[in-house]
Design an enzyme around this catalytic site. Structure first.
Site, mmCIF file in Angstrom:
data_model
loop_
_atom_site.group_PDB
_atom_site.id
_atom_site.type_symbol
_atom_site.label_atom_id
_atom_site.label_comp_id
_atom_site.label_asym_id
_atom_site.label_seq_id
_atom_site.Cartn_x
_atom_site.Cartn_y
_atom_site.Cartn_z
ATOM 1 C CB SER A 1 -12.441 49.926 -0.104
ATOM 2 O OG SER A 1 -12.046 50.699 -1.292
ATOM 3 C CE LYS B 1 -15.250 45.324 -2.625
ATOM 4 N NZ LYS B 1 -14.084 46.230 -2.063
ATOM 5 C CB SER C 1 -14.450 49.658 -3.895
ATOM 6 O OG SER C 1 -13.881 48.577 -2.941
#
Lengths: 96, 497
Positions: B182, B78, B158
């Site tokens: 997330s 990420k 997310s």
């Protein structure tokens, strides 16, 4: 207290965020909705409860001393700065 | 040669060690897939040259016994993990151009085991969002499609880019972070596995901070076994993060024996909320029956403060975010607004932050500023800290009665079309986190695994929450459920150019 445009402008100032008139209107409505969500906490009796301020209890009790053991990497740090001069970050003149 | 795209870490590890595939072949294959899958918008930076060089060096090491546990395994992370000398923006304009001079501890641990970094993955800005729509790069796209829907589906958030990239076979596995769900919500939306470890299990050093008392890194993978492999590597105390805990890291993979006989599995009545679709309730019931058939004892449990988790989270997370994000001022790194001649330092701060942050981030900074401000601190922030204690106590009481883990749905819905949530009503989006937030507030490990699909063919996930430091147990129960549910469906590959 209901969220109105005056409160939103004040929060914007505290948070150092410029808000347009449209922003103020939008955030007034949305922050109001979020505060309504937060107000649900009024339904919980916490009179005899200690606040949880960390993950203490999961094994986080023994924190090490905060000792600086790395440093002196000015050049590396300044590499990402938008503007620098003579080994310093630069901003607009603050003192007249 | 087996289909390289459908490999898992454990299978690739075997093929690499026997020489049936080289690290370079594997890396080239994934780089090509990433290139031909650009319309999924999962990667915001591809480290092509670096990956090829690393793969070549892995091939040279392959015959060595100390080649590393992930030698030649292509992974992606990420955009929230600082990667030395590679762009890291947390999908925000305010970090435009930022190139970290250091590496996050968890990613450093992957590279020490000789994993190959393919690139950085799309996400919600500063991890604030449940749909990937707050990203400065535009949203990543879910590889799964709703046949009745022309608009592409959200990959969740997310860590939506991470989950979508794993589901679309663009990397063998990925790292995400989880502050309120997330990792788990996007894992459920994309039909993959994701685990949020116990708070303190993994170092947060070098991870761009959102809410420091809640943030944890974790793997998103195709199988539970792969999650176990990656989690073991990224876990452990780090002197650079005082909240990482000095405790033994078990061999998580070795714990996957699938034997759950006699384990007590708790089913919390408070998770049966009114609006949950029937197919999610049905999936939950199937999961309960499967665990029971495998020898677990199913018990009803109560977590009475569950309904206060969301309001508690939406006080505490923004409060911490408002403090953490105060550092973005246009002086030290990233974006700086252009000023007029007569403007000074205050305008610099305000204009930079106003132009650099997206609306959701501004909203959360403002909520956080409000709850920490004079007159509201006690009513909101302090109150939420107390309710957090009660939420944690609920779990402690359940686990103290011999319950090994708690089974719940991961999300209250399957993936939804991009743009379908009312942008004017942020709370509608926040409701996505309703089943995932409690584990963050209590600091507990929780895994999401795909166990079924909806009538429209979209994946759904179940969540297993365990006591602190019991990841081995949580993963083993997940492993059992993975075998019993036999979820093998993949999205149809419509997106390649």
């Amino acid at each position: 207290m209901p969220i109105n445009s005056k409160i939103v402008r004040r929060i914007g100032d505290l948070a150092r965020i410029d808000l347009s008139i449209t922003d103020v209107d939008m955030f007034s409505e949305q922050l109001g909705e979020i505060v309504d969500l937060m107000n649900q906490l009024d339904g919980v009796d916490t009179s005899s409860v200690q606040e949880m301020d960390s993950e203490i209890g999961n094994g986080h009790e023994n924190r090490p001393k905060d000792i600086v053991n790395e440093g002196n990497c000015i050049e590396l740090i300044l590499k990402n700065a938008p503007e620098t001069k003579e080994g310093f970050f630069t901003v607009k003149k603050v003192i007249e | 040669m087996s289909d390289l795209a459908s490999l898992t870490i454990s299978k690739a590890r075997d093929l690499l060690s026997t020489g049936e595939v080289s690290a370079l072949e594997l890396t080239e294959h994934y780089l090509q897939r990433i290139e031909s899958s650009r319309n999924l918008n999962t990667f915001c930076f591809t480290a092509t040259e670096l990956a090829l060089e690393k793969a070549k060096s892995c091939d040279r090491l392959m015959s060595s016994t100390d080649r590393g546990k992930l030698c030649g395994i292509p992974l992606a992370v990420k955009d929230i993990f600082c990667t030395q000398s590679l762009p890291t923006q947390a999908a925000s304009k305010i970090l435009e151009g930022f190139v970290p001079p250091y590496e996050s501890t968890v990613t450093e641990r992957l590279w020490k085991e000789n994993a190959v970094l393919l690139g950085k993955l799309n996400m919600d800005e500063f991890a604030m969002g449940s749909s990937n729509e707050t990203s400065v790069y535009g949203p990543a796209i879910n590889p799964w499609q709703d046949p009745n829907e022309a608009t592409p589906l959200s990959p969740g958030g997310s860590s939506g880019g991470s989950a979508a990239a794993v589901a679309a076979d663009l990397c063998l596995a990925a790292l995400g972070t989880d502050t309120g769900g997330s990792i788990r919500q996007p894992a459920a939306f994309n039909g993959v596995v994701g685990i949020k470890p116990t708070y303190g299990r993994c170092s947060r050093w070098g991870i761009i901070a959102f809410a420091s008392s809640l943030d944890q890194a974790g793997p998103i993978t195709k199988t539970v076994r792969d999650s176990a492999i990656l989690l073991e590597i990224i876990s452990g105390h780090d002197k650079k993060d005082s909240t990482s805990v000095r405790c033994e890291v078990p061999n998580f993979e070795a714990a996957l024996n699938g034997d759950i006989r006699g384990k007590k599995i708790g089913i919390p009545k408070e998770y049966r909320i009114d609006d949950t679709p029937a197919e999610i309730i049905k999936l939950w019931e199937i999961g309960i029956n499967q665990l029971s058939d495998s020898g677990a004892e199913i018990v009803d449990v109560s977590l009475p403060h569950t309904k206060y988790s969301l309001p508690t989270y939406y006080v505490l997370a923004p409060a911490e975010a408002s403090s953490n994000l105060a550092r973005y001022d246009g002086v030290k790194y990233g974006y700086r607004a252009t000023l007029k001649d007569d403007e000074g330092i205050n305008e610099l701060y305000k204009r930079t932050r106003s132009e650099g942050f997206g609306d959701e981030v501004k909203r959360r900074i403002m909520v956080g500023t409000y709850v920490l401000s004079a007159g509201f601190y006690e009513a909101y922030y302090q109150k939420a800290l107390k309710v957090r204690s009660l939420i944690k106590r609920d779990f402690r009481e359940v686990f103290s009665k011999g319950v090994s883990a708690i089974l719940t749905p991961t999300t209250p819905s399957p993936a939804f079309p991009l743009g379908s949530k009312n942008k004017k009503s942020p709370v509608e989006m926040y409701l996505n986190d309703i089943f995932t937030v409690p584990a963050n507030l209590a600091g507990l490990p929780a895994v999401s695994i795909p166990t079924g699909i909806t009538e429209k063919g979209l994946p759904l996930g179940l969540q297993i929450i365990g006591p602190a430091w019991e990841e081995a147990n949580v993963l083993n129960i997940a492993h059992r459920l993975e075998k019993d549910s036999n979820f093998r469906i993949k999205p149809k590959q419509w997106w390649t150019s």
